[in-house]
Design an enzyme around this catalytic site. Sequence first.
Site, PDB file in Angstrom:
ATOM      1  N   ARG A  42      78.325 -51.456   6.815  1.00 12.67           N
ATOM      2  CA  ARG A  42      78.300 -51.942   5.425  1.00 12.67           C
ATOM      3  C   ARG A  42      78.282 -53.468   5.313  1.00 12.67           C
ATOM      4  NH1 ARG A  42      76.876 -47.868   5.911  1.00 12.67           N
ATOM      5  NH2 ARG A  42      77.809 -45.884   5.307  1.00 12.67           N
ATOM      6  N   SER A  85      81.724 -46.893  -3.339  1.00 11.40           N
ATOM      7  CA  SER A  85      82.984 -47.057  -2.616  1.00 11.40           C
ATOM      8  C   SER A  85      83.596 -48.418  -2.905  1.00 11.40           C
ATOM      9  CB  SER A  85      82.751 -46.953  -1.110  1.00 11.40           C
ATOM     10  OG  SER A  85      82.303 -45.658  -0.814  1.00 11.40           O
ATOM     11  N   GLU A 125      84.603 -53.156  -0.203  1.00  8.45           N
ATOM     12  CA  GLU A 125      83.172 -53.012   0.122  1.00  8.45           C
ATOM     13  C   GLU A 125      82.346 -53.615  -1.005  1.00  8.45           C
ATOM     14  OE1 GLU A 125      81.943 -49.233   1.744  1.00  8.45           O
ATOM     15  OE2 GLU A 125      80.049 -49.306   0.626  1.00  8.45           O
TER      16      GLU A 125
HETATM   17  C1  FAD Z   1      77.587 -43.337  -7.258  1.00 11.04           C
HETATM   18  C2  FAD Z   1      77.390 -44.289  -6.109  1.00 11.04           C
HETATM   19  C3  FAD Z   1      77.292 -43.781  -4.822  1.00 11.04           C
HETATM   20  C4  FAD Z   1      77.120 -44.652  -3.731  1.00 11.04           C
HETATM   21  N1  FAD Z   1      77.025 -44.119  -2.475  1.00 11.04           N
HETATM   22  C5  FAD Z   1      76.812 -44.946  -1.424  1.00 11.04           C
HETATM   23  C6  FAD Z   1      76.678 -44.418  -0.098  1.00 11.04           C
HETATM   24  O1  FAD Z   1      76.735 -43.214   0.143  1.00 11.04           O
HETATM   25  N2  FAD Z   1      76.481 -45.290   0.922  1.00 11.04           N
HETATM   26  C7  FAD Z   1      76.397 -46.635   0.712  1.00 11.04           C
HETATM   27  O2  FAD Z   1      76.200 -47.381   1.685  1.00 11.04           O
HETATM   28  N3  FAD Z   1      76.529 -47.159  -0.539  1.00 11.04           N
HETATM   29  C8  FAD Z   1      76.737 -46.357  -1.608  1.00 11.04           C
HETATM   30  N4  FAD Z   1      76.867 -46.889  -2.855  1.00 11.04           N
HETATM   31  C9  FAD Z   1      76.862 -48.353  -3.023  1.00 11.04           C
HETATM   32  C10 FAD Z   1      75.502 -48.988  -3.298  1.00 11.04           C
HETATM   33  O3  FAD Z   1      74.627 -48.046  -3.870  1.00 11.04           O
HETATM   34  C11 FAD Z   1      74.886 -49.558  -2.008  1.00 11.04           C
HETATM   35  O4  FAD Z   1      75.706 -50.558  -1.437  1.00 11.04           O
HETATM   36  C12 FAD Z   1      73.511 -50.173  -2.302  1.00 11.04           C
HETATM   37  O5  FAD Z   1      72.863 -50.457  -1.093  1.00 11.04           O
HETATM   38  C13 FAD Z   1      73.584 -51.448  -3.129  1.00 11.04           C
HETATM   39  O6  FAD Z   1      72.258 -51.751  -3.492  1.00 11.04           O
HETATM   40  P1  FAD Z   1      71.912 -52.508  -4.836  1.00 11.04           P
HETATM   41  O7  FAD Z   1      70.465 -52.759  -4.833  1.00 11.04           O
HETATM   42  O8  FAD Z   1      72.455 -51.788  -6.027  1.00 11.04           O
HETATM   43  O9  FAD Z   1      72.705 -53.870  -4.602  1.00 11.04           O
HETATM   44  P2  FAD Z   1      73.635 -54.631  -5.643  1.00 11.04           P
HETATM   45  O10 FAD Z   1      74.837 -53.796  -5.915  1.00 11.04           O
HETATM   46  O11 FAD Z   1      72.830 -55.102  -6.803  1.00 11.04           O
HETATM   47  O12 FAD Z   1      74.073 -55.875  -4.760  1.00 11.04           O
HETATM   48  C14 FAD Z   1      74.920 -55.710  -3.644  1.00 11.04           C
HETATM   49  C15 FAD Z   1      74.771 -56.959  -2.752  1.00 11.04           C
HETATM   50  O13 FAD Z   1      73.458 -56.952  -2.205  1.00 11.04           O
HETATM   51  C16 FAD Z   1      72.807 -58.177  -2.540  1.00 11.04           C
HETATM   52  N5  FAD Z   1      71.387 -57.899  -2.745  1.00 11.04           N
HETATM   53  C17 FAD Z   1      70.801 -57.049  -3.611  1.00 11.04           C
HETATM   54  N6  FAD Z   1      69.459 -57.099  -3.482  1.00 11.04           N
HETATM   55  C18 FAD Z   1      69.212 -57.994  -2.500  1.00 11.04           C
HETATM   56  C19 FAD Z   1      68.017 -58.520  -1.913  1.00 11.04           C
HETATM   57  N7  FAD Z   1      66.791 -58.128  -2.312  1.00 11.04           N
HETATM   58  N8  FAD Z   1      68.147 -59.449  -0.943  1.00 11.04           N
HETATM   59  C20 FAD Z   1      69.356 -59.890  -0.525  1.00 11.04           C
HETATM   60  N9  FAD Z   1      70.512 -59.442  -1.051  1.00 11.04           N
HETATM   61  C21 FAD Z   1      70.432 -58.501  -2.023  1.00 11.04           C
HETATM   62  C22 FAD Z   1      73.479 -58.652  -3.818  1.00 11.04           C
HETATM   63  O14 FAD Z   1      73.318 -60.060  -4.014  1.00 11.04           O
HETATM   64  C23 FAD Z   1      74.923 -58.268  -3.515  1.00 11.04           C
HETATM   65  O15 FAD Z   1      75.493 -59.221  -2.664  1.00 11.04           O
HETATM   66  C24 FAD Z   1      77.033 -46.039  -3.959  1.00 11.04           C
HETATM   67  C25 FAD Z   1      77.110 -46.541  -5.265  1.00 11.04           C
HETATM   68  C26 FAD Z   1      77.289 -45.683  -6.346  1.00 11.04           C
HETATM   69  C27 FAD Z   1      77.363 -46.252  -7.716  1.00 11.04           C
END
Ligand code: FAD
Length: 294
Positions: free
Chosen positions: A160, A209, A280
């Site tokens: 992560r 999480s 996380e």
């Molecule tokens: C219901 C639910 C279930 C979930 N289940 C899981 C799971 O099973 N496993 C898991 O790992 N995660 C899970 N997550 C967490 C989340 O979905 C992941 O961490 C996901 O990868 C975050 O992606 P995002 O695009 O929404 O990033 P954001 O939440 O928008 O951003 C997270 C971080 O990534 C950075 N970021 C975003 N896009 C970029 C980019 N293009 N370049 C560089 N940095 C970037 C942001 O600046 C920030 O620091 C879950 C979330 C929810 C709400």
Amino acid sequence: MKLEKGVRLSRFTTIGTGGPAAAFARPETVDELQEVLAYARDHELPVAVVGLGSNLLVADEGFDGLVLKLAGELARAEVDGERLVAGGGAPNAVALHRARAAGLGGFEFACAIPGTIGGGVRMNAGAYDGDWAGILERALVVDAEEASWRTPEQLGLRYRRSDLKPGEIVAEVEFRLAARPPVEIKSLIADLQARRKAAQPTNKRTYGSVFKNPDHELTAGRMLEACGLKGYRIGGAQISPRHANFIENADEARSEDAIALMGEARRRAYEQHGVELEHEVVFLGELELPPLSK
Ligand SMILES: Cc1cc2nc3c(=O)[nH]c(=O)nc-3n(C[C@H](O)[C@H](O)[C@H](O)COP(=O)(O)OP(=O)(O)OC[C@H]3O[C@@H](n4cnc5c(N)ncnc54)[C@H](O)[C@@H]3O)c2cc1C
């Protein structure tokens, strides 16, 4: 490129909290991205990127900098032979749909991860024994100075997290997948989604999480459950009654409510299990957890 002022970031987080960004832009190409990053550098503006905001907690006061939301070419997904090529802003669901339609397997584990491809790189997102590191061939990382392709090793992907720094944006990603009949992919996805639905709140506003699993026999969720936190509420936020490592927006929650809940969860985990839980979820803006009294 057009800069928007005062855009409320609660629109871009799955928990639905967060104040305004001083400046907001939606670059659609690598050139536009570099242009806006150079602008931020020249004006000494800190930069953050939002994906689907699905692991993001933004301060109620907002973020005094430039927030980017990748769009257009930077949010597309397509298949090229056995590779899935996607913009950093492409939603995982769209990328998975393209892979399934082309009969490419290996990305099914992401069916319950509601983020973008770039956010997945930053977090090394994963589930059900799969993660980004396992399928990623290379990612195009852009900052104000240059654009360079990096391997998973160069990105420092581990549980992560990655070594990406603020201001380093994942613009494009190439995954190596393998041929698999679409009907098998469909059935695996249905199975994983049913498992997810049975264990976690899937119809509530959360940011996934809250804490990383500690090096302990109990997962973060089980530990917080043992601390009696399921259903515990502060303001409009509550620890999910279904899974104690999720915080739900129960009723017009503010980020400060979620922070207070996280502080209480860390305090109890430390006092009752001797464990310092590490969050996380990523913080944006002036957000800080209360210190543990040791
Ligand atoms: C219901 C639910 C279930 C979930 N289940 C899981 C799971 O099973 N496993 C898991 O790992 N995660 C899970 N997550 C967490 C989340 O979905 C992941 O961490 C996901 O990868 C975050 O992606 P995002 O695009 O929404 O990033 P954001 O939440 O928008 O951003 C997270 C971080 O990534 C950075 N970021 C975003 N896009 C970029 C980019 N293009 N370049 C560089 N940095 C970037 C942001 O600046 C920030 O620091 C879950 C979330 C929810 C709400």
